[in-house]
Design a protein around this motif. Sequence first.
Motif, short mmCIF file in Angstrom:
data_model
loop_
_atom_site.label_atom_id
_atom_site.label_comp_id
_atom_site.label_asym_id
_atom_site.label_seq_id
_atom_site.Cartn_x
_atom_site.Cartn_y
_atom_site.Cartn_z
N HIS A 103 0.86 -1.19 0.00
CA HIS A 103 0.00 0.00 0.00
C HIS A 103 0.89 1.24 0.00
O HIS A 103 1.84 1.33 0.79
CB HIS A 103 -0.91 -0.01 1.24
N PRO A 104 0.61 2.22 -0.88
CA PRO A 104 1.49 3.38 -0.97
C PRO A 104 1.49 4.27 0.27
O PRO A 104 2.49 4.94 0.56
CB PRO A 104 0.95 4.14 -2.18
N ASP A 105 0.39 4.28 1.02
CA ASP A 105 0.29 5.13 2.20
C ASP A 105 0.59 4.41 3.50
O ASP A 105 0.88 5.04 4.52
CB ASP A 105 -1.11 5.76 2.29
N SER A 136 2.83 -1.13 6.08
CA SER A 136 2.58 -2.37 6.82
C SER A 136 1.55 -3.24 6.10
O SER A 136 1.44 -4.43 6.37
CB SER A 136 2.10 -2.07 8.24
N GLN A 137 0.80 -2.64 5.17
CA GLN A 137 -0.16 -3.41 4.38
C GLN A 137 0.54 -3.89 3.12
O GLN A 137 0.86 -3.10 2.22
CB GLN A 137 -1.38 -2.56 4.03
N GLN A 138 0.80 -5.19 3.07
CA GLN A 138 1.49 -5.77 1.95
C GLN A 138 0.88 -7.11 1.58
O GLN A 138 0.18 -7.71 2.38
CB GLN A 138 2.98 -5.90 2.25
N TRP A 139 1.17 -7.55 0.35
CA TRP A 139 0.59 -8.78 -0.16
C TRP A 139 1.58 -9.44 -1.10
O TRP A 139 2.26 -8.78 -1.88
CB TRP A 139 -0.72 -8.46 -0.88
N THR A 140 1.67 -10.76 -1.01
CA THR A 140 2.62 -11.51 -1.84
C THR A 140 2.08 -11.76 -3.24
O THR A 140 2.83 -12.15 -4.13
CB THR A 140 2.94 -12.88 -1.21
N LYS A 157 -8.39 -7.05 1.65
CA LYS A 157 -9.46 -6.07 1.49
C LYS A 157 -8.93 -4.77 0.89
O LYS A 157 -9.55 -4.19 0.00
CB LYS A 157 -10.12 -5.82 2.85
N TRP A 158 -7.78 -4.33 1.35
CA TRP A 158 -7.25 -3.05 0.86
C TRP A 158 -6.89 -3.12 -0.62
O TRP A 158 -7.04 -2.14 -1.34
CB TRP A 158 -6.07 -2.57 1.71
N VAL A 159 -6.44 -4.28 -1.10
CA VAL A 159 -6.13 -4.43 -2.53
C VAL A 159 -7.42 -4.43 -3.33
O VAL A 159 -7.53 -3.77 -4.37
CB VAL A 159 -5.34 -5.73 -2.80
N LYS A 160 -8.41 -5.14 -2.84
CA LYS A 160 -9.70 -5.21 -3.52
C LYS A 160 -10.32 -3.82 -3.63
O LYS A 160 -10.82 -3.43 -4.69
CB LYS A 160 -10.63 -6.15 -2.74
N GLU A 161 -10.27 -3.06 -2.54
CA GLU A 161 -10.83 -1.70 -2.56
C GLU A 161 -10.05 -0.81 -3.52
O GLU A 161 -10.63 0.02 -4.23
CB GLU A 161 -10.80 -1.10 -1.14
#
Length: 105
Positions: free
Chosen positions: A72-74, A77-81, A88-92
Amino acid sequence: MDLSNMSVGDLRNLQEQIKQEMKKREVQEVQKAREQILAIAQSVGVPLKDLLATGGRSSSSKGNTVAVRYRHPDNASQQWTGRGRQPKWVKEWVEGGKSLDKLRV
């Protein structure tokens, strides 16, 4: 053996004896197969641990982490492999009309 002349109790007893004998023989067959496999491995010089490794991967590769592909650019700590379900944050992010490539690390 003529089963038609046996009582129900005798048939149940025979059934139990058959189950016990089947279990005993299965254990014996597995042990015999293990011994044969070990003998073959030793005869060609292959260590037993190499035989037990599955899928062509060595046992030392288990537990390795997968590199992060999206962040996540902001909020770093929110990351995904990129594996499994999208968080949820990627989907949004994608539903908001933004490109998934912009999250790529």
